[in-house]
Write a protein that holds these residues in place. Structure first.
Motif, short mmCIF file in Angstrom:
data_model
loop_
_atom_site.label_atom_id
_atom_site.label_comp_id
_atom_site.label_asym_id
_atom_site.label_seq_id
_atom_site.Cartn_x
_atom_site.Cartn_y
_atom_site.Cartn_z
N THR A 73 38.15 47.22 39.77
CA THR A 73 40.22 47.42 39.54
C THR A 73 40.40 48.86 40.05
O THR A 73 39.06 49.38 39.50
CB THR A 73 41.12 47.13 39.30
OG1 THR A 73 40.02 47.04 37.19
CG2 THR A 73 40.97 45.10 38.90
N ASP B 130 47.17 50.33 44.77
CA ASP B 130 47.53 49.02 45.99
C ASP B 130 46.25 49.51 46.69
O ASP B 130 46.31 48.82 47.67
CB ASP B 130 48.72 49.05 46.14
CG ASP B 130 49.63 48.53 45.06
OD1 ASP B 130 49.35 47.87 44.65
OD2 ASP B 130 51.07 48.38 46.02
N TYR C 253 42.98 50.97 46.65
CA TYR C 253 41.93 50.71 45.56
C TYR C 253 41.00 49.18 46.61
O TYR C 253 40.09 49.28 46.68
CB TYR C 253 41.96 50.67 44.80
CG TYR C 253 40.73 50.48 43.77
CD1 TYR C 253 39.25 51.84 43.60
CD2 TYR C 253 39.63 49.24 43.23
CE1 TYR C 253 38.57 51.99 43.65
CE2 TYR C 253 38.85 49.36 43.27
CZ TYR C 253 37.92 51.23 42.79
OH TYR C 253 36.66 50.80 42.73
N ASP C 254 42.26 48.23 46.93
CA ASP C 254 40.90 47.25 47.65
C ASP C 254 40.02 47.73 48.65
O ASP C 254 39.20 46.90 48.88
CB ASP C 254 42.15 46.26 48.35
CG ASP C 254 43.44 45.66 48.93
OD1 ASP C 254 43.56 47.79 49.15
OD2 ASP C 254 43.62 45.83 49.29
N ARG C 255 40.58 49.00 49.55
CA ARG C 255 39.89 49.50 50.77
C ARG C 255 39.27 50.03 50.14
O ARG C 255 38.54 51.05 51.44
CB ARG C 255 41.06 49.29 51.38
CG ARG C 255 42.09 49.34 51.87
CD ARG C 255 43.22 49.95 52.99
NE ARG C 255 44.29 49.27 52.71
CZ ARG C 255 45.40 49.32 53.38
NH1 ARG C 255 45.35 50.65 54.26
NH2 ARG C 255 46.77 49.16 53.50
N ALA D 110 35.99 41.41 49.67
CA ALA D 110 35.85 42.06 47.96
C ALA D 110 36.39 40.95 47.09
O ALA D 110 36.01 40.77 46.07
CB ALA D 110 36.67 43.35 47.96
N ASN D 111 37.24 40.11 47.93
CA ASN D 111 38.53 39.00 46.85
C ASN D 111 37.30 37.85 46.85
O ASN D 111 36.74 37.37 45.51
CB ASN D 111 39.57 38.37 47.59
CG ASN D 111 39.80 37.39 47.56
OD1 ASN D 111 40.92 37.62 45.69
ND2 ASN D 111 40.11 36.35 47.51
N TYR E 38 34.66 39.55 43.78
CA TYR E 38 34.84 39.70 43.05
C TYR E 38 36.03 38.91 41.87
O TYR E 38 35.96 38.28 41.18
CB TYR E 38 35.91 41.29 42.35
CG TYR E 38 35.09 42.42 42.82
CD1 TYR E 38 34.79 42.55 41.58
CD2 TYR E 38 34.91 43.36 43.49
CE1 TYR E 38 33.21 44.10 41.75
CE2 TYR E 38 34.39 44.51 43.20
CZ TYR E 38 33.50 44.56 42.26
OH TYR E 38 33.17 45.70 42.84
#
Length: 240
Positions: A23, A51, A53-55, A193-194, A197
Motif C-alpha cells: 500500500t 489510489d 499507487y496500485d499501478r 498485484a492483487n 498481495y
C-alpha cells in the motif's frame, strides 16, 4: 532476415511486476513525495496519488519483479521441443538466478532475448532492478556503449509495427488475430498485484507469466510462417 535466426538461439521471456510494498501508506514520506511527482502527469489531478499507487509496479523505481519466466527451443533428434521455466519469489535471488542462466547458456554473440514490448519494458526493467539490487548486469542487458545493431534483443511488438512507431498492439490482441491460444485464460496484468498481495498466490502468477512467454514464442513462429507449438512439444520445468 528473421527467418535466418535459429530458434534455438533465442531466449523468450516475460516478467511480472508489482508495487514494492502493498500500500501507499507503507512508503516512506520521501518515497511518497517522489511517487507523487513521478506520476503527476499521468494522474492530472483526476485521481489521488494513493489510489494511483496500485499501478506503481510498472515503474522499476517503485516496483519489483516477482517472476521471470523463460522459454527456449531444443532440437531433440529432429523433433522440436520447447522448455519453460520460471524464477520467482525473492527478487534479488531470482535476478541472480536469471543472470546465471544468461551467463552460462545465452552469452554468445548469436544469442538473443525476445519479449513482447521487451525493449520498452521487460529488458530495461530487469536491468534497472539488477542495479538497484546490486546484481552485476549480464552482457545481454548491458547496453552501455553498444551500437543499435549490437543489441541482442528481439521485440515481437516492434516486429509487428513494421516501422509504424505510433502503433501499439497488446499481446492479447495479437494472439487473438493470429489464431494463438490466449495467455489471458485466468488473470491479466492488472490483477497481478492483487493476486500477489491479497491472495498470496504466487503459483497462479507464475503460470500466467509462463503462458505469456509461450505466447511470445508462438508469435515468432507465426511471423516466420511456421507451425505453432502443440501441447506435446511443450515441457514445463518446475520453477525455482
Amino acid at each position: 532476415m528473421l527467418n535466418k535466426i535459429k530458434l534455438e538461439n533465442i531466449l523468450f521471456l516475460d516478467i511480472e511486476t508489482v508495487p514494492e510494498v502493498a500500500t501507499f501508506a507503507e512508503l516512506s514520506d520521501l518515497k511518497k513525495e517522489l511517487f507523487a511527482k513521478k506520476t503527476e502527469y499521468q494522474r492530472k489531478n483526476e485521481i489521488s496519488v494513493e489510489d494511483f499507487y496500485d499501478r506503481a509496479g510498472i515503474w522499476a523505481e517503485f516496483g519489483k519483479i516477482i517472476c521471470i519466466s523463460v522459454g527456449y527451443f531444443v532440437d531433440l533428434d529432429g523433433n522440436r521441443n520447447f522448455r519453460l521455466t520460471s524464477f520467482s519469489g525473492d527478487e534479488k535471488q531470482l535476478l541472480i538466478d536469471f543472470k546465471q542462466l544468461l551467463d552460462n547458456h545465452f552469452n554468445k554473440d548469436h544469442h538473443l532475448l525476445c519479449a513482447h514490448n521487451g525493449k520498452e519494458f521487460d529488458f530495461p526493467y530487469i536491468a534497472r532492478r539488477m542495479i538497484i539490487n546490486s546484481v552485476p548486469l549480464p552482457s545481454k542487458l548491458n547496453l552501455f556503449g553498444k551500437k543499435p545493431w549490437e543489441v541482442a534483443h528481439l521485440d515481437t511488438l516492434e516486429l509487428w509495427k513494421f516501422g509504424d512507431y505510433k502503433h501499439y498492439t497488446s499481446l492479447n490482441l495479437l494472439t487473438n488475430i493470429l489464431g494463438i491460444p490466449s495467455p489471458k485464460q485466468d488473470i491479466d496484468g492488472s490483477q497481478v498485484a492483487n493476486v500477489f498481495y491479497e491472495e498470496h498466490d504466487l503459483d497462479r502468477i507464475v503460470k500466467y507469466c509462463e503462458r505469456d512467454t509461450l505466447a511470445v514464442a508462438q508469435l515468432l513462429l507465426r511471423f516466420n510462417n511456421l507451425e505453432l507449438l502443440q501441447e506435446d512439444e511443450i515441457v514445463t520445468i518446475p520453477s525455482s
